[in-house]
Motif scaffolding. Structure first.
Motif, PDB file in Angstrom:
ATOM      1  N   ASN A 179      -0.057   3.416   2.989  1.00  0.00           N
ATOM      2  CA  ASN A 179      -1.274   4.232   2.954  1.00  0.00           C
ATOM      3  C   ASN A 179      -2.391   3.500   3.697  1.00  0.00           C
ATOM      4  N   TYR A 180      -2.769   3.991   4.877  1.00  0.00           N
ATOM      5  CA  TYR A 180      -3.778   3.299   5.678  1.00  0.00           C
ATOM      6  C   TYR A 180      -5.175   3.388   5.069  1.00  0.00           C
ATOM      7  N   ARG A 181      -5.380   4.303   4.136  1.00  0.00           N
ATOM      8  CA  ARG A 181      -6.689   4.456   3.488  1.00  0.00           C
ATOM      9  C   ARG A 181      -6.799   3.640   2.197  1.00  0.00           C
TER      10      ARG A 181
ATOM     11  N   LYS B 252      -8.349  -3.956   1.984  1.00  0.00           N
ATOM     12  CA  LYS B 252      -8.315  -2.586   2.499  1.00  0.00           C
ATOM     13  C   LYS B 252      -7.214  -2.404   3.533  1.00  0.00           C
ATOM     14  N   GLY B 253      -6.800  -1.139   3.662  1.00  0.00           N
ATOM     15  CA  GLY B 253      -5.847  -0.752   4.694  1.00  0.00           C
ATOM     16  C   GLY B 253      -4.400  -0.908   4.280  1.00  0.00           C
TER      17      GLY B 253
ATOM     18  N   HIS C  75      -8.432  -0.225   8.412  1.00  0.00           N
ATOM     19  CA  HIS C  75      -7.827   1.094   8.214  1.00  0.00           C
ATOM     20  C   HIS C  75      -7.196   1.639   9.491  1.00  0.00           C
TER      21      HIS C  75
ATOM     22  N   SER D  17       0.789  -1.248   0.000  1.00  0.00           N
ATOM     23  CA  SER D  17       0.000   0.000   0.000  1.00  0.00           C
ATOM     24  C   SER D  17       0.811   1.281   0.000  1.00  0.00           C
TER      25      SER D  17
ATOM     26  N   TYR E 218     -12.902   4.005   1.195  1.00  0.00           N
ATOM     27  CA  TYR E 218     -12.382   4.066   2.563  1.00  0.00           C
ATOM     28  C   TYR E 218     -13.548   4.072   3.547  1.00  0.00           C
ATOM     29  N   ASP E 219     -13.421   3.293   4.628  1.00  0.00           N
ATOM     30  CA  ASP E 219     -14.484   3.177   5.628  1.00  0.00           C
ATOM     31  C   ASP E 219     -13.875   3.381   7.016  1.00  0.00           C
ATOM     32  N   PRO E 220     -14.074   4.537   7.643  1.00  0.00           N
ATOM     33  CA  PRO E 220     -13.459   4.806   8.944  1.00  0.00           C
ATOM     34  C   PRO E 220     -13.903   3.835  10.041  1.00  0.00           C
TER      35      PRO E 220
END
Length: 472
Positions: free
Chosen positions: A326-328, A340-341, A373, A323, A366-368
């Motif tokens: 990149n955490y998003r 994801k994440g 993430h 990634s 992206y899902d907080p």
């Protein structure tokens, strides 16, 4: 992430190109105008900011295709893109370009024209001259070596010290024999077997009744393991001539760090790593990702979780490949769902290792509320997942861990389980000896490994950032 199941035949037949022609690339800019750039080193095309050519189009994957110089032209490879790369309306996995060629980047996506120029590129992927052989050091008689090493492996730390002293005392003359290399391998894989025994004990610690006894065994065996590792390092450094070239030495040390037997590395491995070093050197991606890592302060979190699982901190570079830290990050839709994440967990694996997926898990956004993430939680889960692979399918082989992480839901695990259940015969070197290997998995491992090599001494390779793991 989408998995490319195309196989690479005879992976060590690649040679770094020399005197390869440059390539002119014409592509649509973000403002709609056609842009032209000329390259003499490898390049990537996609939506991601790390690509040399960025195409902001929803038909284009984050990392869509790459172009690599070869002796006879430029080879374009599709990077397991979602919508494919097309030539004359037909999807391609790869294509050798020798003149002017137009490709469609994703069906219905933008077109890019490649034109091989007549000028020759002066650059090559090699950053160093060929290694100068060093004179062999005196070596002992193989029968005495065998007795010494068996004593060392059986007696633990005390035996290691005594065996090493006897070794130094009775050492006679040249050159390194095949028997000596074989004995070094026996010693190395004896150490890996002990490491696996410790990992199995650690897995049993959850049983409260046996907890204290098992913890005592773990501490004792870890002391034995460290003593044997030090003895092995001294043995190899004093008895097996290493390349005099700094880069070659660094590559072999990193192989050992990841749990691969350095003296058993297959012919061509060092040269292939150098080829991937050249890819990193021709791109800004590595420097940009390391800048993100340092700016966001992720290193202590990642190192702590890896060390808690007794894994090499160099597995940090796996998150770079997944990634760019990149955490998003959100991967394309696959049959397993969206990855994801920072560690690119698919939903099933995330939940298996304790992460809660969010209400948007089936959407490519992206899902907080999705813990994939969350850097701290996802890193803890990733370290546990890596250790689980390390202890079982990968048999303490760090490069097999990477291969399994990349293609863990597919045939790579099945292949590993067909190999013998011991680290001598189930390791990355053995996987490379197969007639074929998944294309994406092959590149995935070499990109991570070569990034870890650069990270040990960035200045040696022309980068100006410090070693990200320095001080940890």
């Amino acid at each position: 992430m989408a998995i490319d199941e195309t196989l690479i035949e005879n992976p060590f037949t690649h040679a770094a190109p020399h005197n390869t022609a440059g390539i002119e690339v014409t592509y649509p800019g973000a403002d709609g105008t056609r842009r032209v750039e000329v390259f003499s080193r490898p390049l990537r095309i996609g939506r991601d900011a790390s690509c040399e050519i960025i195409l902001p189009n929803n038909r284009v994957s984050r990392l869509h295709l790459e172009a690599i110089p070869e002796q006879d032209g430029w080879r374009v490879r599709d990077l397991a893109s979602r919508n494919g790369t097309l030539h004359d309306g037909q999807p391609i996995d790869e294509l050798l370009i020798t003149d002017t060629t137009v490709l469609e980047v994703g069906r219905g996506g933008p077109t890019v024209r490649f034109m091989v120029s007549g000028t020759r590129a002066a650059e090559t992927n090699s950053t160093t001259p060929p290694p100068t052989p060093i004179p062999p050091e005196p070596v002992p008689h193989p029968s005495r070596v065998r007795r010494t090493l068996l004593t060392l492996l059986v007696l633990g730390p005390a035996g290691a010290s005594l065996g090493y002293w006897l070794w130094q005392h009775y050492r006679p003359p040249p050159p390194v024999s095949p028997e000596l290399v074989q004995l070094a391998q026996e010693m190395f894989y004896g150490i890996k077997n002990l490491e696996l025994q410790i990992a199995d004990l650690e897995d049993q610690v959850g049983d409260i009744i046996r907890r204290e006894g098992i913890l005592r065994q773990i501490r004792t065996r870890r002391q034995e393991l460290r003593a044997l590792e030090r003895s092995y390092e001294r043995f190899v450094e004093t008895q097996i001539p290493l390349p005099s070239n700094d880069v070659d030495q660094l590559i072999l040390r990193m192989a050992r760090r990841f749990g691969e037997c350095d003296v058993a590395a297959p012919a061509g491995f060092v040269a292939e790593v150098k080829r991937y070093l050249g890819y990193w050197q021709s791109s800004s991606r590595l420097a940009n990702a390391i800048a993100t890592l340092q700016r966001e302060g992720y290193t202590p979190i990642i190192v702590r979780e890896l060390r808690d699982q007794d894994l090499p901190p160099q597995f940090l570079y796996l998150a770079l490949q997944e990634s760019n830290f990149n955490y998003r990050a959100v991967g394309p839709m696959t049959r397993y769902g969206h990855a994801k994440g920072m560690w690119q967990f698919i939903p099933d694996t995330a939940e298996r290792f304790g992460l809660k997926t969010g209400p948007l898990k089936d959407q490519g956004v992206y899902d907080p509320q999705d813990e994939r993430h969350d850097v701290a939680k996802a890193t803890r889960a990733a370290a546990k997942y890596l250790k689980a692979i390390y202890r079982t399918d990968a048999q303490a082989s760090g490069l097999l861990v990477m291969a399994s992480y990349n293609w863990g839901e597919g045939n790579i695990i099945k292949r590993l389980r067909r190999m013998p259940d011991n680290p001598r015969e189930r390791n990355f070197w053995a996987l490379l000896q197969e007639s074929s290997i998944p294309k994406e998995t092959y590149g995935y491992v070499f990109y991570i490994f070569s990034a870890a090599v650069i990270g040990e001494n960035p200045q040696l390779f022309g980068f100006d950032f410090p070693n990200p793991l320095s001080g940890f």
